[in-house]
Scaffold this active site. Structure first.
Site, PDB file in Angstrom:
ATOM      1  N   GLU A   1      -6.412 -24.050  -4.743  1.00  0.00           N
ATOM      2  CA  GLU A   1      -6.712 -23.015  -5.735  1.00  0.00           C
ATOM      3  C   GLU A   1      -8.222 -22.774  -5.838  1.00  0.00           C
ATOM      4  O   GLU A   1      -8.666 -21.621  -5.904  1.00  0.00           O
ATOM      5  CB  GLU A   1      -6.155 -23.437  -7.098  1.00  0.00           C
TER       6      GLU A   1
ATOM      7  N   ARG B   1      -4.767 -27.898  -6.478  1.00  0.00           N
ATOM      8  CA  ARG B   1      -5.985 -27.526  -7.207  1.00  0.00           C
ATOM      9  C   ARG B   1      -7.162 -27.333  -6.241  1.00  0.00           C
ATOM     10  O   ARG B   1      -7.987 -26.446  -6.433  1.00  0.00           O
ATOM     11  CB  ARG B   1      -6.325 -28.553  -8.282  1.00  0.00           C
TER      12      ARG B   1
ATOM     13  N   SER C   1     -18.985 -25.782  10.244  1.00  0.00           N
ATOM     14  CA  SER C   1     -18.160 -26.655  11.076  1.00  0.00           C
ATOM     15  C   SER C   1     -17.387 -27.648  10.222  1.00  0.00           C
ATOM     16  O   SER C   1     -17.910 -28.201   9.258  1.00  0.00           O
ATOM     17  CB  SER C   1     -19.047 -27.430  12.051  1.00  0.00           C
TER      18      SER C   1
END
Length: 162
Positions: free
Chosen positions: A92, A89, A115
């Site tokens: 995603e 997730r 960074s």
């Protein structure tokens, strides 16, 4: 012993002692809970004082204590895409919102990156009547890309000098 074996040993002892990550971080001290967790999960190094406290807490050998202070091979256990549903997730979310975040970063800051070394991560529970939410805050130093053409060569390469 490999780092992943040490991580598994720490998980085993954490279970045996019924420790929470919060309690572990408080016992080791000196850094945020997220940082200590990341180090004990094998992705960061612990400074020697914290490694000594972790070794005492988990009953680690001197070599295992030293390993906690060594620079790790970061991300070597990562699968892309991840198979764990929680990690997937997060992956995603980056696939969906990553391009937007990239565009926003470039419009606000210019050509560069955030960074992951000079970086801070915070996570917290956010109460909500419709179901608690997860608040994640990432803060990283902006690092602009540098262009290494010799001075005065911009016009010859077709670039406009600023």
């Amino acid at each position: 012993m490999k780092r992943i074996e040490l991580v598994e040993k720490i998980f085993d002892i954490k279970r045996e002692k019924n420790l929470s990550w919060k309690a572990i971080a408080e016992e080791i001290g000196g850094y945020s809970q997220i940082y200590i967790m990341t180090a004990l999960l094998g992705q960061m190094r612990l400074p020697k004082p914290q490694a000594a406290k972790a070794a005492a807490l988990f009953g680690l050998t001197p070599n295992e204590e030293k390993m906690l202070s060594e620079v790790p091979y970061r991300g070597e256990q990562s699968l892309v895409p991840p198979t764990d549903p929680t990690l997937y997730r997060f992956h995603e979310a980056m696939m969906v919102f990553g391009p937007t975040m990239k565009e926003y970063l470039h419009e606000e800051f210019g050509d560069g990156i955030m960074s992951a070394i000079d970086f801070d991560l915070q996570m917290e529970r956010e109460p909500n009547d419709a179901g608690d939410r997860v608040r994640i805050t990432m803060s990283g130093k902006f690092l602009p890309y540098r262009y290494h053409q010799p001075e005065g060569n911009f016009p010859a390469l077709g670039y406009k000098e600023d």
